[in-house]
Design an enzyme around this catalytic site. Structure first.
Site, PDB file in Angstrom:
ATOM      1  N   CYS A   1      12.116   4.886   4.255  1.00 37.81           N
ATOM      2  CA  CYS A   1      10.999   4.148   3.660  1.00 37.81           C
ATOM      3  C   CYS A   1       9.750   4.447   4.479  1.00 37.81           C
ATOM      4  O   CYS A   1       9.667   4.069   5.660  1.00 37.81           O
ATOM      5  CB  CYS A   1      11.277   2.648   3.655  1.00 37.81           C
TER       6      CYS A   1
ATOM      7  N   HIS B   1      13.086  11.830  -5.626  1.00 36.10           N
ATOM      8  CA  HIS B   1      11.909  11.435  -6.406  1.00 36.10           C
ATOM      9  C   HIS B   1      11.721  12.398  -7.566  1.00 36.10           C
ATOM     10  O   HIS B   1      11.956  13.598  -7.437  1.00 36.10           O
ATOM     11  CB  HIS B   1      10.642  11.471  -5.540  1.00 36.10           C
TER      12      HIS B   1
ATOM     13  N   GLU C   1      10.769   2.124  -7.908  1.00 31.47           N
ATOM     14  CA  GLU C   1      11.682   2.467  -6.821  1.00 31.47           C
ATOM     15  C   GLU C   1      13.125   2.144  -7.174  1.00 31.47           C
ATOM     16  O   GLU C   1      13.434   1.065  -7.689  1.00 31.47           O
ATOM     17  CB  GLU C   1      11.292   1.721  -5.539  1.00 31.47           C
TER      18      GLU C   1
ATOM     19  N   CYS D   1       4.826   3.221  -2.123  1.00 38.48           N
ATOM     20  CA  CYS D   1       6.049   3.875  -1.667  1.00 38.48           C
ATOM     21  C   CYS D   1       5.634   5.074  -0.830  1.00 38.48           C
ATOM     22  O   CYS D   1       5.009   6.014  -1.352  1.00 38.48           O
ATOM     23  CB  CYS D   1       6.907   4.321  -2.850  1.00 38.48           C
TER      24      CYS D   1
ATOM     25  N   GLY E   1       7.506   8.280  -1.715  1.00 39.40           N
ATOM     26  CA  GLY E   1       7.060   8.666  -3.046  1.00 39.40           C
ATOM     27  C   GLY E   1       5.666   9.252  -3.052  1.00 39.40           C
ATOM     28  O   GLY E   1       5.367  10.182  -3.819  1.00 39.40           O
TER      29      GLY E   1
END
Length: 283
Positions: A71, A167, A217, A226, A229
């Site tokens: 993350c 992703h 997510e 994110c 992301g």
């Protein structure tokens, strides 16, 4: 259990210092604390642990209790926590994650971390390593770039990137601020093209140094930001010839600066980290 609520660009997690706290069954704890009506309210749970391989370990759990590999917004908050609350006095640290060890530079003002620059590592482009189902992308041998994918009867051009977690990125003419992500997000997340589910970024290109993005997510739903992301989005934009190598990305919760050093093949993310409050909850 003592905790600290923190966020990076609105991507909020409950942080627990496991140098002094013990969390049994963290997946279940994540589900309880993440509930925005009956719990603390967050996008998930992050445990800050000792590490034998790095300065610290970050164990991240999504709101549904599933373990996440990495993350980007969360790891910046880990850096702020360990510096601001005296677990380290170093301004360059390493953090162990399921996506490998990440290296962070802390930007300190008046004794507190304001921003963090994270070496997010190399983007993963090979379909099998993201992973995606190669049968659904037959023309993508080395990378899935602007490949057609039908989701709920509508065809999209998707670019797939892993930053330690999967992703798929969609560039749109439609203003992403008007999208019904509650409807289309789960259809992408659980599409058979993505055997480990996926995070999905919906993106407008403002200009060659500026993108606007919303994200659905895996395991948490729509979040205000994110980090991984955002990195995947910039890599995808560069692969599609849409932007330069350094880009500011506008998210619902703020802005992140992303650079892809293509010579070294490393992605760098710079952004803020914020403490909201401290508390204690019976678990």
């Amino acid at each position: 259990m003592k905790f600290t609520k923190m966020h990076g660009c609105g991507n909020d997690y409950v942080y627990v210092n496991c140098f002094s706290e013990t969390v049994d069954n963290p997946g279940e704890v994540a589900r309880v604390v993440s509930d925005r009506h009956f719990g603390i309210g967050s996008d998930g749970l992050i445990l800050i642990r000792p590490s034998k391989a790095a300065d610290f370990e970050m164990a991240m759990y999504n709101a549904d209790g599933s373990r996440g590999e990495m993350c980007g917004n969360g790891i910046r908050c880990v850096a702020k926590y360990v510096y601001d609350f005296g677990l380290t006095d170093k301004t360059s640290i390493s953090v162990e994650t399921l996506a490998g060890i990440k290296y962070l530079d802390l930007m300190v003002e008046n004794g507190k971390v304001e921003k963090v620059r994270v070496n997010m590592g190399a983007p993963i482009l090979h379909p099998a390593e993201i992973p995606v189902d190669p049968a659904l992308f037959p023309k993508a041998e080395d990378a899935v770039v602007a490949q057609p994918l039908t989701v709920d009867g509508k065809k999209y051009a998707v670019t797939c990137v892993s930053m330690g977690n999967p992703h798929d990125v969609i560039f749109m003419d439609e203003d992403v601020r008007t999208l019904d992500l509650e409807k289309i997000g789960p259809a992408f997340e659980n599409h058979p093209a993505f055997p480990k589910r996926t995070n999905t970024e919906f993106v407008n290109v403002i200009d060659e140094t500026h993108l606007r993005m919303r994200v659905w997510e895996r395991g948490s739903g729509e979040t205000l930001a994110c980090g991984t992301g955002t990195c995947a989005t910039v890599v995808a934009a560069i692969l599609n010839g849409l932007t330069k190598d350094a880009v500011d990305v506008e998210l619902l919760g703020g802005s992140l600066h992303i650079e892809w050093d293509r010579e070294a093949n490393l992605v760098y993310m710079t952004g803020p980290a914020t403490v909201v409050y401290h508390g204690e909850i019976d678990i």
